[in-house]
Motif scaffolding. Structure first.
Motif, mmCIF file in Angstrom:
data_model
loop_
_atom_site.group_PDB
_atom_site.id
_atom_site.type_symbol
_atom_site.label_atom_id
_atom_site.label_comp_id
_atom_site.label_asym_id
_atom_site.label_seq_id
_atom_site.Cartn_x
_atom_site.Cartn_y
_atom_site.Cartn_z
ATOM 1 N N MET A 1 -70.097 -109.235 -84.826
ATOM 2 C CA MET A 1 -70.728 -108.086 -85.439
ATOM 3 C C MET A 1 -70.651 -106.876 -84.502
ATOM 4 O O MET A 1 -70.384 -105.774 -84.948
ATOM 5 C CB MET A 1 -72.173 -108.438 -85.775
ATOM 6 N N LEU A 2 -70.914 -107.116 -83.200
ATOM 7 C CA LEU A 2 -70.871 -105.993 -82.258
ATOM 8 C C LEU A 2 -69.465 -105.411 -82.148
ATOM 9 O O LEU A 2 -69.295 -104.207 -82.028
ATOM 10 C CB LEU A 2 -71.361 -106.438 -80.882
ATOM 11 N N ILE A 3 -68.459 -106.274 -82.171
ATOM 12 C CA ILE A 3 -67.082 -105.791 -82.060
ATOM 13 C C ILE A 3 -66.720 -104.954 -83.282
ATOM 14 O O ILE A 3 -65.988 -103.982 -83.170
ATOM 15 C CB ILE A 3 -66.112 -106.965 -81.887
ATOM 16 N N ALA A 4 -67.240 -105.320 -84.435
ATOM 17 C CA ALA A 4 -66.957 -104.570 -85.654
ATOM 18 C C ALA A 4 -67.492 -103.135 -85.560
ATOM 19 O O ALA A 4 -66.938 -102.227 -86.180
ATOM 20 C CB ALA A 4 -67.572 -105.274 -86.859
ATOM 21 N N LEU A 5 -68.541 -102.920 -84.765
ATOM 22 C CA LEU A 5 -69.080 -101.566 -84.610
ATOM 23 C C LEU A 5 -68.082 -100.620 -83.951
ATOM 24 O O LEU A 5 -68.139 -99.414 -84.155
ATOM 25 C CB LEU A 5 -70.364 -101.592 -83.775
ATOM 26 N N VAL A 6 -67.171 -101.161 -83.162
ATOM 27 C CA VAL A 6 -66.169 -100.322 -82.509
ATOM 28 C C VAL A 6 -65.205 -99.743 -83.539
ATOM 29 O O VAL A 6 -64.796 -98.590 -83.443
ATOM 30 C CB VAL A 6 -65.390 -101.134 -81.454
ATOM 31 N N PHE A 7 -64.845 -100.545 -84.529
ATOM 32 C CA PHE A 7 -63.839 -100.128 -85.500
ATOM 33 C C PHE A 7 -64.432 -99.571 -86.794
ATOM 34 O O PHE A 7 -63.844 -98.708 -87.419
ATOM 35 C CB PHE A 7 -62.922 -101.309 -85.819
ATOM 36 N N PHE A 8 -65.584 -100.097 -87.185
ATOM 37 C CA PHE A 8 -66.239 -99.653 -88.422
ATOM 38 C C PHE A 8 -67.665 -99.250 -88.091
ATOM 39 O O PHE A 8 -68.296 -99.843 -87.238
ATOM 40 C CB PHE A 8 -66.278 -100.783 -89.455
ATOM 41 N N GLY A 9 -68.178 -98.292 -88.760
ATOM 42 C CA GLY A 9 -69.555 -97.886 -88.527
ATOM 43 C C GLY A 9 -69.669 -96.917 -87.368
ATOM 44 O O GLY A 9 -68.693 -96.301 -86.947
ATOM 45 N N PRO A 10 -70.862 -96.804 -86.816
ATOM 46 C CA PRO A 10 -71.056 -95.832 -85.734
ATOM 47 C C PRO A 10 -70.297 -96.248 -84.471
ATOM 48 O O PRO A 10 -70.295 -97.408 -84.084
ATOM 49 C CB PRO A 10 -72.566 -95.867 -85.494
ATOM 50 N N LYS A 11 -69.641 -95.308 -83.864
ATOM 51 C CA LYS A 11 -68.870 -95.571 -82.643
ATOM 52 C C LYS A 11 -69.814 -95.456 -81.448
ATOM 53 O O LYS A 11 -69.989 -94.398 -80.865
ATOM 54 C CB LYS A 11 -67.727 -94.568 -82.500
ATOM 55 N N THR A 12 -70.450 -96.560 -81.114
ATOM 56 C CA THR A 12 -71.388 -96.562 -79.997
ATOM 57 C C THR A 12 -70.883 -97.504 -78.907
ATOM 58 O O THR A 12 -70.096 -98.410 -79.175
ATOM 59 C CB THR A 12 -72.780 -97.043 -80.451
ATOM 60 N N PRO A 13 -71.345 -97.318 -77.673
ATOM 61 C CA PRO A 13 -70.959 -98.223 -76.588
ATOM 62 C C PRO A 13 -71.415 -99.664 -76.817
ATOM 63 O O PRO A 13 -70.860 -100.578 -76.235
ATOM 64 C CB PRO A 13 -71.664 -97.638 -75.360
ATOM 65 N N TRP A 14 -72.412 -99.877 -77.656
ATOM 66 C CA TRP A 14 -72.880 -101.238 -77.921
ATOM 67 C C TRP A 14 -71.801 -102.089 -78.562
ATOM 68 O O TRP A 14 -71.807 -103.315 -78.434
ATOM 69 C CB TRP A 14 -74.125 -101.216 -78.800
ATOM 70 N N GLY A 15 -70.875 -101.469 -79.242
ATOM 71 C CA GLY A 15 -69.781 -102.225 -79.841
ATOM 72 C C GLY A 15 -68.911 -102.883 -78.800
ATOM 73 O O GLY A 15 -68.412 -103.998 -78.991
ATOM 74 N N TRP A 16 -68.731 -102.230 -77.671
ATOM 75 C CA TRP A 16 -67.898 -102.791 -76.602
ATOM 76 C C TRP A 16 -68.589 -103.953 -75.897
ATOM 77 O O TRP A 16 -67.932 -104.771 -75.255
ATOM 78 C CB TRP A 16 -67.510 -101.708 -75.605
ATOM 79 N N VAL A 17 -69.890 -104.059 -76.003
ATOM 80 C CA VAL A 17 -70.618 -105.176 -75.406
ATOM 81 C C VAL A 17 -70.189 -106.499 -76.049
ATOM 82 O O VAL A 17 -70.174 -107.540 -75.394
ATOM 83 C CB VAL A 17 -72.149 -104.967 -75.550
ATOM 84 N N GLY A 18 -69.793 -106.463 -77.297
ATOM 85 C CA GLY A 18 -69.345 -107.672 -77.990
ATOM 86 C C GLY A 18 -68.043 -108.219 -77.458
ATOM 87 O O GLY A 18 -67.722 -109.392 -77.665
#
Length: 46
Positions: free
Chosen positions: A1-18
């Motif tokens: 789910m966190l990785i999906a934030l990098v590509f879809f949704g808000p582009k936040t640094p939390w996505g890279w934590v995944g």
């Protein structure tokens, strides 16, 4: 789910934590364990 934030949704640094647990799982090695000297694998008794 966190990785999906990098590509879809808000582009936040939390996505890279995944990516950290993904790479750790694929490599079978955790740099944090080596850094802190943690061993979760029991060594065989001699």
């Amino acid at each position: 789910m966190l990785i999906a934030l990098v590509f879809f949704g808000p582009k936040t640094p939390w996505g890279w934590v995944g990516i950290v647990p993904l790479v750790t799982g694929l490599a079978g090695f955790c740099p944090a364990y080596a850094l802190f000297g943690i061993r979760t694998c029991k060594l065989p008794k001699p």
